[in-house]
Design an enzyme around this catalytic site. Structure first.
Site, PDB file in Angstrom:
ATOM      1  N   CYS A 290     134.988  68.131  35.125  1.00 16.06           N
ATOM      2  CA  CYS A 290     135.024  67.722  36.527  1.00 16.06           C
ATOM      3  C   CYS A 290     133.599  67.715  37.128  1.00 16.06           C
ATOM      4  O   CYS A 290     132.799  66.867  36.776  1.00 16.06           O
ATOM      5  CB  CYS A 290     135.984  68.596  37.326  1.00 16.06           C
ATOM      6  SG  CYS A 290     136.454  67.874  38.921  1.00 16.06           S
TER       7      CYS A 290
ATOM      8  N   GLU B 265     142.180  72.784  31.259  1.00 17.98           N
ATOM      9  CA  GLU B 265     142.602  74.181  31.339  1.00 17.98           C
ATOM     10  C   GLU B 265     143.893  74.362  32.125  1.00 17.98           C
ATOM     11  O   GLU B 265     144.547  75.402  32.022  1.00 17.98           O
ATOM     12  CB  GLU B 265     141.487  75.034  31.957  1.00 17.98           C
ATOM     13  CG  GLU B 265     141.216  74.806  33.429  1.00 17.98           C
ATOM     14  CD  GLU B 265     140.239  73.680  33.730  1.00 17.98           C
ATOM     15  OE1 GLU B 265     139.640  73.685  34.811  1.00 17.98           O
ATOM     16  OE2 GLU B 265     140.071  72.786  32.856  1.00 17.98           O
TER      17      GLU B 265
ATOM     18  N   HIS C 286     141.077  68.213  34.169  1.00 19.93           N
ATOM     19  CA  HIS C 286     141.027  69.653  33.893  1.00 19.93           C
ATOM     20  C   HIS C 286     141.935  70.006  32.712  1.00 19.93           C
ATOM     21  O   HIS C 286     143.153  70.144  32.868  1.00 19.93           O
ATOM     22  CB  HIS C 286     141.463  70.443  35.133  1.00 19.93           C
ATOM     23  CG  HIS C 286     140.465  70.428  36.234  1.00 19.93           C
ATOM     24  ND1 HIS C 286     139.471  71.377  36.360  1.00 19.93           N
ATOM     25  CD2 HIS C 286     140.279  69.560  37.255  1.00 19.93           C
ATOM     26  CE1 HIS C 286     138.728  71.100  37.415  1.00 19.93           C
ATOM     27  NE2 HIS C 286     139.196  69.997  37.982  1.00 19.93           N
TER      28      HIS C 286
END
Length: 510
Positions: A79, A169, A167
């Site tokens: 990001c 994660e 993202h």
């Protein structure tokens, strides 16, 4: 020593989840604020740049010297990290035409990309940005796109340097773990050797070296964290560990006696200290949440200071502090994100207390603590116990705390928790409890009008406590529990159920 990933934190709300997902791959990671980056990379095998609430187009965005990292170790920007990589290499970052937040799908993938290998076309990813990379640097190649983001992933040619706008994660990114695995295992060639057994062995040895021949006092709560910390310390130093369980007057119903009974079979030195009256006296007249937390923490420390003087050679205070406690109290290891709330067992001790702090679980998430506990053969009934806040019912009684309010909430909480167990719902919930609200409402019981208290029931599901969602219960269960509370708990005539997620709400109300 384990091979380590260095995560440079630019202040993203998701930075801790990067570490969390990497650990699922049995790889150890460390989060460091971008402005406190280590001078040497000798201890690391890869670097990840986190997201950020800032914009690379801002007046004073977070910055690092990329020459310290590029072409020295495999590098992944996520990001903001990706936008920073692109902008610093001559690419262009502009405001997005629409702010892309939430789910998106990969509409184009370079199948021969080492980073995207095994990621399926149309795979869902999670976006959270208001800028976009409108033009890549001349030295970069696009490797993935979504319908709205042309440059969703890219690589610097002839380098192991990558950028991704989404993202990986976040659990909503369906193949996010595959992207991280590709980067760390296929590209950076990590050994996946950071396991619960390895953690136990290394932590026990570290504790022996740290504590030497000193004695340690541990604040036992009966919960998962302090129990695992106690067993780890006991393996390291044996009877030189002195466990103290303090009744702060804000525990669940009968919890003080039950916890002391629970630990009789552990072979630990456990002493119960009933300080409930002192805590309640110190809290009299206080209603502001942070002041309540700090008061509870201060008295907690005072009690331990007194008890420590009764233990010969006590040089250390052990605590079951875990990673989310640290993150929410002081931001990620000192990074630029904001403090959400203070925790009574985070941040060291006052100067007058002559004990050093040891926190064997400080770098672990809750689910990791449970896996460590299983490795230590701790009973599933203890490992499966819901988290309970250190300040106890003190932060579930909104407004001023009194002994009557504590009694009332203890009764409500006991009915709720017992009901979860009877309906076989307890193990499906991450954390549950009741909150006494500072409002009264009109009710009717029999032929009489009542003007009594309202309680809120709260139950959430989560993996690590960093994010959480409310639990859907059968209406029949909620109806049964509500009826039982109103009929059995004097002073309560209304029950509501909290359906707020974290974020934007927190799990606890204060």
């Amino acid at each position: 020593m384990h091979q380590k990933v260095l995560i440079l934190d630019f202040g993203s709300q998701y930075t801790q989840l990067i570490a969390r997902r990497i650990r699922e791959l049995n790889i150890y990671s460390e989060i460091t604020p971008y402005n406190k980056a280590p001078k040497s990379l000798d201890a690391y095998k890869a670097v990840i740049l986190s997201g950020s609430p800032h914009s690379v187009r801002g007046e004073n965005p977070p910055k690092i010297e990329l020459l310290n990292y590029r072409q020295k170790l495999p590098l992944l920007g996520i990001c903001y990290g990706a936008q920073y990589l692109a902008s610093q290499a001559g690419g262009e970052v502009k405001p997005s035409k629409i702010r892309e937040y939430g789910r998106a799908n990969l509409t184009q993938i370079e199948i021969d990309s080492s980073l995207m290998n095994g990621v399926e076309l149309n795979s869902q990813v999670w976006m959270s940005h208001s800028d976009t990379i409108s033009a890549l640097p001349a030295t970069c190649k696009k490797i993935a796109s979504t319908a709205d983001v042309e440059n969703a992933a890219f690589v610097f040619e002839n380098e192991e340097t990558f950028g991704i706008q989404f993202h990986p994660e976040v659990y909503h990114s369906k193949d996010g773990i595959k992207v991280l695995e590709n980067f760390l295992v296929r590209i950076a060639h990590f050994d996946q050797d950071w396991t619960p057994n390895a953690f136990v062995e290394e932590t026990v040895e570290d504790l022996k070296a740290q504590i030497k021949d000193d004695s340690v006092i541990l604040g036992l709560s009966g919960g998962v964290d302090s129990t695992v910390a106690a067993v780890l310390l006991h393996k390291a130093i044996g009877d030189r560990l002195h466990c103290i369980f303090v009744n702060n007057g804000l525990l669940r119903k009968n919890e003080f006696e039950q916890v002391l009974e629970q630990y009789k079979g552990f072979g630990l030195n456990v002493k119960g200290v009933d300080a409930g009256e002192r805590f309640l006296s110190e809290l009299e007249g206080i209603s502001e949440p942070e002041q309540k937390r700090k008061t509870i923490g201060r008295v907690f420390v005072d009690v331990f200071d007194r008890e420590s003087k009764l233990v010969s050679d006590a040089k250390w205070l052990a605590q079951g502090t875990i990673y989310p406690d640290v993150i929410e109290s002081v931001s990620a290891t000192g990074g630029p994100s904001a403090t959400i709330k203070s925790h009574h067992n985070v941040g060291g001790l006052p100067d007058y207390m002559k004990l050093k702090v040891v926190e064997p679980l400080r770098k672990l998430f809750k689910d990791e603590v449970r896996r460590i506990g299983a490795t230590l053969s701790i009973s599933p009934s203890i490992l499966g116990r819901h988290p309970f806040p250190g300040p106890g019912l003190g932060i579930r009684i909104l407004g001023e705390i009194t002994s009557d309010k504590v009694r009332m909430l203890q009764e409500v909480d006991a009915i709720f928790i017992e009901g979860l167990k009877n309906w076989t719902l307890y193990d499906k919930v991450w954390q549950a409890g009741a909150v006494l609200l500072p409002v009264q409402s009109v009710g009717v019981m029999g032929d009489e009008r009542t003007y009594e208290n309202c309680v809120a029931l709260r139950a959430v599901e989560s993996t690590d406590g960093m994010t959480a969602d409310w639990v859907y219960f059968p209406h029949e269960f909620l109806q049964s529990i509500s009826n039982e509370i109103i009929n059995k708990v004097k002073g309560v005539n209304r029950v509501v159920y909290d359906i707020s997620s974290k974020p934007p709400a927190t799990i606890e109300w204060e």
